[in-house]
Design an enzyme around this catalytic site. Structure first.
Site, PDB file in Angstrom:
ATOM      1  N   CYS A  58      -0.514  15.014  -6.051  1.00 10.32           N
ATOM      2  CA  CYS A  58      -0.904  14.277  -7.250  1.00 10.32           C
ATOM      3  C   CYS A  58      -2.104  13.369  -6.956  1.00 10.32           C
ATOM      4  O   CYS A  58      -2.146  12.709  -5.923  1.00 10.32           O
ATOM      5  CB  CYS A  58       0.285  13.432  -7.716  1.00 10.32           C
ATOM      6  SG  CYS A  58      -0.102  12.318  -9.079  1.00 10.32           S
ATOM      7  N   LYS A 109       0.864  -1.189   0.000  1.00  8.48           N
ATOM      8  CA  LYS A 109       0.000   0.000   0.000  1.00  8.48           C
ATOM      9  C   LYS A 109       0.896   1.233   0.000  1.00  8.48           C
ATOM     10  O   LYS A 109       1.868   1.304   0.731  1.00  8.48           O
ATOM     11  CB  LYS A 109      -0.885   0.009   1.231  1.00  8.48           C
ATOM     12  CG  LYS A 109      -1.862   1.161   1.236  1.00  8.48           C
ATOM     13  CD  LYS A 109      -2.737   1.338   2.459  1.00  8.48           C
ATOM     14  CE  LYS A 109      -2.918   0.196   3.379  1.00  8.48           C
ATOM     15  NZ  LYS A 109      -3.823   0.476   4.483  1.00  8.48           N
ATOM     16  N   CYS A 160      -3.292  11.659  -9.969  1.00  8.49           N
ATOM     17  CA  CYS A 160      -3.347  10.860 -11.203  1.00  8.49           C
ATOM     18  C   CYS A 160      -2.372   9.683 -11.193  1.00  8.49           C
ATOM     19  O   CYS A 160      -2.414   8.856 -12.091  1.00  8.49           O
ATOM     20  CB  CYS A 160      -3.072  11.745 -12.415  1.00  8.49           C
ATOM     21  SG  CYS A 160      -1.353  12.289 -12.597  1.00  8.49           S
ATOM     22  N   CYS A 192       2.398  16.940  -6.950  1.00  7.88           N
ATOM     23  CA  CYS A 192       2.001  17.095  -8.342  1.00  7.88           C
ATOM     24  C   CYS A 192       3.102  17.796  -9.129  1.00  7.88           C
ATOM     25  O   CYS A 192       3.684  18.766  -8.655  1.00  7.88           O
ATOM     26  CB  CYS A 192       0.716  17.916  -8.408  1.00  7.88           C
ATOM     27  SG  CYS A 192       0.182  18.284 -10.090  1.00  7.88           S
ATOM     28  N   HIS A 224      -0.649  15.469 -15.079  1.00  9.15           N
ATOM     29  CA  HIS A 224      -2.057  15.210 -15.364  1.00  9.15           C
ATOM     30  C   HIS A 224      -2.546  16.002 -16.575  1.00  9.15           C
ATOM     31  O   HIS A 224      -3.451  15.559 -17.283  1.00  9.15           O
ATOM     32  CB  HIS A 224      -2.930  15.526 -14.136  1.00  9.15           C
ATOM     33  CG  HIS A 224      -2.871  16.951 -13.728  1.00  9.15           C
ATOM     34  ND1 HIS A 224      -1.917  17.413 -12.847  1.00  9.15           N
ATOM     35  CD2 HIS A 224      -3.615  18.022 -14.097  1.00  9.15           C
ATOM     36  CE1 HIS A 224      -2.094  18.719 -12.676  1.00  9.15           C
ATOM     37  NE2 HIS A 224      -3.106  19.107 -13.435  1.00  9.15           N
TER      38      HIS A 224
END
Length: 109
Positions: free
Chosen positions: A73, A58, A75, A84, A88
């Site tokens: 992020c 995980k 995506c 990020c 994306h």
């Protein structure tokens, strides 16, 4: 084509969801509640995360936000995950998707 795929996806989600409501009026919010204990992947359903910490069961990241803002992020494509890097935008252009980052700000009083 996209409307057909959206309708198909909604039907697949509905078959897996314990509660699913679609309003009869356009622009009405659809509500979906999936419970992990009841979730069964559909045949051919693939992974979302294809490159971040694949050796771990995980992916979990924790950060303290004490001032300013952080852009995370959502995506799974960022080269600076969990932050990020704007990847994306290329994904959205290529696929017609609308994914974007989670922006967390700290209010100053």
């Amino acid at each position: 084509m996209m409307k057909f795929l959206s309708a198909t996806l909604l039907m697949m989600i509905a078959s897996q969801a314990s509660a699913f409501t679609v309003g009869p009026v356009a622009n009405q919010v659809a509500e979906t509640r999936l419970f992990a204990a009841e979730y069964v992947p559909l045949e051919g359903e693939g992974k979302i995360n294809l490159k971040v910490d694949l050796e771990n069961p995980k992916v979990v990241n924790m950060e303290d936000v004490t001032k300013g803002k952080k852009v995370y992020c959502r995506c799974w494509l960022s080269g600076t995950f969990p932050m990020c890097d704007g990847t994306h935008a290329k994904h959205n252009d290529a696929t017609g998707d609308n994914v974007g980052p989670l922006i967390v700000t700290v209010k100053t009083e």
